[in-house]
Write an enzyme that holds these catalytic residues in place. Structure first.
Site, PDB file in Angstrom:
ATOM      1  CG  HIS A   1      -7.635   3.494   0.123  1.00 45.35           C
ATOM      2  ND1 HIS A   1      -7.213   3.170  -0.872  1.00 45.35           N
ATOM      3  CD2 HIS A   1      -6.141   4.500   0.752  1.00 45.35           C
ATOM      4  CE1 HIS A   1      -5.788   3.395  -1.098  1.00 45.35           C
ATOM      5  NE2 HIS A   1      -5.272   4.322  -0.170  1.00 45.35           N
TER       6      HIS A   1
ATOM      7  CD  GLU B   1      -6.241   6.904   5.253  1.00 42.76           C
ATOM      8  OE1 GLU B   1      -5.782   7.769   5.291  1.00 42.76           O
ATOM      9  OE2 GLU B   1      -6.799   7.395   4.566  1.00 42.76           O
TER      10      GLU B   1
ATOM     11  CG  HIS C   1      -1.286   6.050  -2.395  1.00 38.51           C
ATOM     12  ND1 HIS C   1      -2.156   5.795  -3.144  1.00 38.51           N
ATOM     13  CD2 HIS C   1      -1.523   5.790  -1.534  1.00 38.51           C
ATOM     14  CE1 HIS C   1      -3.247   5.414  -2.624  1.00 38.51           C
ATOM     15  NE2 HIS C   1      -2.506   5.481  -1.505  1.00 38.51           N
TER      16      HIS C   1
ATOM     17  CG  HIS D   1      -1.881   1.338   1.148  1.00 40.56           C
ATOM     18  ND1 HIS D   1      -3.046   1.231   1.966  1.00 40.56           N
ATOM     19  CD2 HIS D   1      -2.076   2.232   0.423  1.00 40.56           C
ATOM     20  CE1 HIS D   1      -3.387   2.475   2.331  1.00 40.56           C
ATOM     21  NE2 HIS D   1      -2.914   2.863   1.516  1.00 40.56           N
TER      22      HIS D   1
ATOM     23  CG  ASP E   1      -0.880   5.734   2.899  1.00 37.01           C
ATOM     24  OD1 ASP E   1      -1.416   5.992   1.621  1.00 37.01           O
ATOM     25  OD2 ASP E   1      -1.599   5.933   4.175  1.00 37.01           O
ATOM     26  CG  ASP E   2       1.059   8.664   0.831  1.00 39.29           C
ATOM     27  OD1 ASP E   2       1.248   8.414  -0.085  1.00 39.29           O
ATOM     28  OD2 ASP E   2       0.128   8.435   1.139  1.00 39.29           O
TER      29      ASP E   2
END
EC number: 3.5.4.2
Length: 343
Positions: free
Chosen positions: A197, A200, A19, A17, A278-279
């Site tokens: 997603h 969250e 991006h 996961h 994630d990021d």
């Protein structure tokens, strides 16, 4: 580096996961802006990193989409993807599954061909140079319309064999999974795996919608499922993977401190939890940093860390043969490090 950090960094891990647009390190963002004749609000990498303080998901997305503007040409997408995959390899990642949301770029006039060529080219380099197993997932934006998503699905079909899954991200609140039920059916009908997603910032009901209406193979985040015991039992029984992102949850105020993160509770309830980035530049860490933060705050044992890593390998969108190879890498690593089956 402590023995534990060295052990975790060396574990053959996954990042399922992540991006691409959210993986731009501050200096690279400044370099890309200069390359494309753009002026950002920040003059130094230090100043830019200082802006990575968020109140919630939307405040992050505002900066995230601003960062997307520096990605214009094929070489930009190649450089960003290459930089992440290099860092992932150094972090011990053996399987990386990367999201990219083309809608942010095609609406500004970037040819889809340039984006795909850049990303796929960097992925091929990583396979060749690092032996990294890597796959690409196309993400649509939930704040847009289902019709927009259908257009994107048609546009990516020339690359169908190079895309491992279709996903959906963006601001959850007010954008339930049910809004995209027909789109995800169309994606499944075309042979794509799917992931969404959910849970969250949105409620447990969004996780249930993703599971029952969209019939996804994985849930990205999924933390909110704990509010619905029946849903937890179904997720556990069906072994639906949840790609949890602990440092992301902390930075976006999903939890007030890491000690309150639900990861260990999710594990105790039999959920198929994985740990992901994630990021990473925005949230302060790659997979090792996420695992170390959870280890320290939640008092995870080595056995629990290994279980999280194994869960990731089992949840990857790969063939049975590829999964066996990845799991063998983990077993060989544990044998070399004489890790007992209990902590």
């Amino acid at each position: 580096m402590t023995d534990l950090e060295s052990f975790i960094r060396g574990l053959p891990k996954t990042d399922l996961h992540m991006h691409i647009e959210g993986s731009i390190e501050p200096q690279l963002m400044l370099d890309l802006a200069a390359r494309n004749g753009m002026k950002l609000r920040w003059d130094t990498a230090e100043a830019l990193r200082g802006a990575y303080q968020f109140d919630n998901l939307q405040s992050f997305l505002d900066l995230y989409f601003e960062g997307c503007k520096v990605l214009v040409a094929e070489g930009d997408f190649r450089d960003v993807t290459r930089a992440y995959l290099r860092r992932a390899h150094e972090d011990g990642v053996v399987r990386a599954e990367l999201f990219i949301g083309p809608q942010s770029f095609t609406e500004r006039g970037t040819p889809l061909e340039a984006l795909m060529s850049g990303v796929l080219g960097a992925m091929q380099e990583a396979r060749r140079e690092h032996g990294l197993s890597v796959g690409l997932m196309i993400s649509v934006h939930r704040h847009r319309t289902e019709a927009d998503a259908m257009v994107m699905l048609d546009q990516i079909m020339p690359w169908k064999d190079q895309i491992i899954a279709i996903g959906m991200g963006g601001a959850e609140l007010g954008n339930p999974p049910a809004k995209f039920a027909r789109f995800f059916k169309a994606a499944r009908d075309r042979g794509f795996r799917t992931t969404v997603h959910a849970g969250e910032e949105g409620p447990a009901a969004y996780v249930r919608e993703a599971l029952e209406l969209l019939q996804v193979d994985r849930i990205d985040h999924g933390n909110a499922c704990l509010a619905d015991p029946d849903l937890v039992r179904e997720l556990a029984m069906r072994r639906i993977p949840l790609t949890v992102c602990p440092l992301s949850n902390l930075r976006l105020k999903g939890v007030t401190e890491m000690a309150r993160h639900p990861l260990k509770t999710m594990m105790a309830q039999g959920l198929h939890v994985t740990v992901n980035t994630d990021d990473p530049p925005y949230f302060g860490g790659y997979v090792t940093e996420n695992l170390l933060a959870c280890r320290e705050a939640l008092d995870l044992s080595r056995e629990e860390i290994v279980r999280l890593v194994r869960n990731g390998l089992e949840a990857a969108f790969v063939t049975t043969e590829e999964r066996e190879i990845l799991l063998r890498q983990l077993d060989d690593y544990l044998a070399r490090h004489a890790v007992a089956s209990t902590s």
